[in-house]
Design a protein around this motif. Sequence first.
Motif, PDB file in Angstrom:
ATOM      1  N   LEU A  19       0.825  -1.212   0.000  1.00 50.70           N
ATOM      2  CA  LEU A  19       0.000   0.000   0.000  1.00 50.70           C
ATOM      3  C   LEU A  19       0.860   1.263   0.000  1.00 50.70           C
ATOM      4  CD1 LEU A  19      -3.059  -0.490   2.396  1.00 50.70           C
ATOM      5  CD2 LEU A  19      -3.113   0.261   0.015  1.00 50.70           C
ATOM      6  N   LEU A  20       1.913   1.249   0.817  1.00 53.38           N
ATOM      7  CA  LEU A  20       2.796   2.403   0.875  1.00 53.38           C
ATOM      8  C   LEU A  20       3.500   2.623  -0.463  1.00 53.38           C
ATOM      9  CD1 LEU A  20       4.336   1.911   4.430  1.00 53.38           C
ATOM     10  CD2 LEU A  20       2.731   3.679   3.736  1.00 53.38           C
ATOM     11  N   CYS A  21       3.864   1.529  -1.132  1.00 56.20           N
ATOM     12  CA  CYS A  21       4.506   1.649  -2.451  1.00 56.20           C
ATOM     13  C   CYS A  21       3.530   2.183  -3.490  1.00 56.20           C
ATOM     14  CB  CYS A  21       5.049   0.288  -2.887  1.00 56.20           C
ATOM     15  SG  CYS A  21       6.434  -0.293  -1.896  1.00 56.20           S
ATOM     16  N   VAL A  22       2.283   1.688  -3.462  1.00 54.03           N
ATOM     17  CA  VAL A  22       1.259   2.154  -4.410  1.00 54.03           C
ATOM     18  C   VAL A  22       1.010   3.644  -4.227  1.00 54.03           C
ATOM     19  CG1 VAL A  22      -1.214   2.040  -4.919  1.00 54.03           C
ATOM     20  CG2 VAL A  22       0.126  -0.049  -4.783  1.00 54.03           C
ATOM     21  N   GLY A  23       1.089   4.123  -2.988  1.00 49.37           N
ATOM     22  CA  GLY A  23       0.859   5.535  -2.715  1.00 49.37           C
ATOM     23  C   GLY A  23       1.888   6.459  -3.331  1.00 49.37           C
ATOM     24  N   CYS A  24       2.999   5.874  -3.837  1.00 52.75           N
ATOM     25  CA  CYS A  24       4.041   6.690  -4.475  1.00 52.75           C
ATOM     26  C   CYS A  24       3.840   6.821  -5.985  1.00 52.75           C
ATOM     27  CB  CYS A  24       5.419   6.077  -4.209  1.00 52.75           C
ATOM     28  SG  CYS A  24       5.865   6.043  -2.464  1.00 52.75           S
ATOM     29  N   VAL A  25       2.800   6.175  -6.544  1.00 53.57           N
ATOM     30  CA  VAL A  25       2.597   6.187  -7.998  1.00 53.57           C
ATOM     31  C   VAL A  25       2.243   7.592  -8.490  1.00 53.57           C
ATOM     32  CG1 VAL A  25       1.148   5.321  -9.874  1.00 53.57           C
ATOM     33  CG2 VAL A  25       1.940   3.755  -8.081  1.00 53.57           C
ATOM     34  N   ASN A  26       1.209   8.171  -7.924  1.00 54.95           N
ATOM     35  CA  ASN A  26       0.808   9.535  -8.291  1.00 54.95           C
ATOM     36  C   ASN A  26      -0.098  10.096  -7.202  1.00 54.95           C
ATOM     37  OD1 ASN A  26      -1.804   8.459  -8.744  1.00 54.95           O
ATOM     38  ND2 ASN A  26      -1.313   8.048 -10.905  1.00 54.95           N
ATOM     39  N   LYS A  27      -0.576  11.312  -7.413  1.00 55.62           N
ATOM     40  CA  LYS A  27      -1.372  11.980  -6.389  1.00 55.62           C
ATOM     41  C   LYS A  27      -2.684  11.249  -6.121  1.00 55.62           C
ATOM     42  CE  LYS A  27      -1.195  16.430  -6.294  1.00 55.62           C
ATOM     43  NZ  LYS A  27      -1.406  17.879  -6.592  1.00 55.62           N
ATOM     44  N   ARG A  28      -3.332  10.748  -7.166  1.00 52.94           N
ATOM     45  CA  ARG A  28      -4.612  10.053  -6.980  1.00 52.94           C
ATOM     46  C   ARG A  28      -4.423   8.774  -6.180  1.00 52.94           C
ATOM     47  NH1 ARG A  28      -8.477   6.901 -11.284  1.00 52.94           N
ATOM     48  NH2 ARG A  28     -10.335   6.818  -9.958  1.00 52.94           N
ATOM     49  N   PHE A  29      -3.403   7.990  -6.548  1.00 53.13           N
ATOM     50  CA  PHE A  29      -3.157   6.738  -5.823  1.00 53.13           C
ATOM     51  C   PHE A  29      -2.740   6.991  -4.377  1.00 53.13           C
ATOM     52  CE2 PHE A  29      -3.109   2.802  -8.434  1.00 53.13           C
ATOM     53  CZ  PHE A  29      -3.714   3.341  -9.575  1.00 53.13           C
TER      54      PHE A  29
END
Length: 437
Positions: A19-29
């Motif tokens: 989840l923490l890694c996904v949160g680094c994809v872009n602002k929406r994620f």
Amino acid sequence: SMPSEMLVNILSYLDAVSLLCVGCVNKRFYHLANDNGIWLKIYSSCFQPKRTIWTMKSKQKEAVSLGCTALHDRKPGYWKKEYIFKQIATVKSRVMRLVKPVDPYTGLPCKNKEAMKATGLSWMIVLKDKSGKEHVVEKADLSFKDTSVTVLWSSTNWPCLDILSTLKLFGVVPLLPDQSRAPSKNGPRRRSLIAEYHLANLTESSAAVGADKLVQLFSLNPGLLIGLWKEKNEIAFVMASLHYHQLLERSTLGSATVQYVLPPNKPIFDDVDPEYGLHDYNLHLDMHGRSCTYLCGTFKSLFCRKGDIANGYLRLSVVSLKDNTKHLPLIGTLGLSWETGVFKGNVKDCYMMDVTLLDETGKPFWCFSAPVYMEQSSKGSSLFDYMGHIYTIDYADSEGKVSVELVWLEETKEYFIVNLVLYISTKKVNNWYGTNY
């Protein structure tokens, strides 16, 4: 184009690290991965309440733990932060339990290696060139001793020394340590700055402490050794010697830009003892070449007479030239072993020296681990028992100095320490004990 509700449902199947890694994809994620509903479920599954009322039904429990108040009255990301803080606190508590038992000889925690494993601690170096570009080197070989760990980095792709400006040494810990598996390099991690070294004009400004046919060694304080290829004047390897005292704190509690500083010792002035701060020191000394140990010993009840205070230093005599019963042999052939992916070697007369000086309460007072080099002295031996060449070792930092004299015995092919003296800064003693020498 996928609806947010559907994406949140998909993200609910991920673990905390993903989840923490996904949160680094872009602002929406980032905003979707902060969903309180997802993180509250993760938090609840990991940190169950210690006590529950036995008459409460399972549906009631779920209603209490996942109620609207816990979700909608909190800002987005609240339960993510709570989960991370709780995980960090849990690891810190585990580490504190491990470092609580203390070795009576070294005055240091007995289970340093286990404590490092519990945090997932590793070390990395970051080389910055003059244009500001960073080069990260992580893969390292570790050698553990009684009071220190030696970390060796080697690479076939070092940047040219001429373009480098600084080297930073970091402790690295995973944000969410998982005891069941090795830390992932792709997972979220925290850096803690241990030391920063300036590499500009390295060969002119730093002390050369030894060489073999392939490399020349340069020492940078504190505890860093850089090996340079003789022909190309390029980095062959970097070796750091880290003393266990303050190691966990500096490797985990600092930030990526600021080093962690231990709180100062709170002095308790003893107006009854006129020589308070001059006696009852204990020394643990370790001399090693990474893989082998040449000397490991403990010396108790060291003291300094007031007449031995001179030039801003207290003099603690550990091994005396006149008392041959305390002279110590060094076991083995002295040398510092190194290796890279292509070559390996051994620099003679160079090794690591670990000093752990304890005060009268057994608390670490002055500690360091550093590379030292043995040089032949011009004077000959004046002792009847020893007719060999005299060698000296000298070390100095802001808190004190170490002076060692050795004699080489040709018949037995071994070195004997015949003189060992510690010089402690009076400024450090006064700050530590609240005295005035």
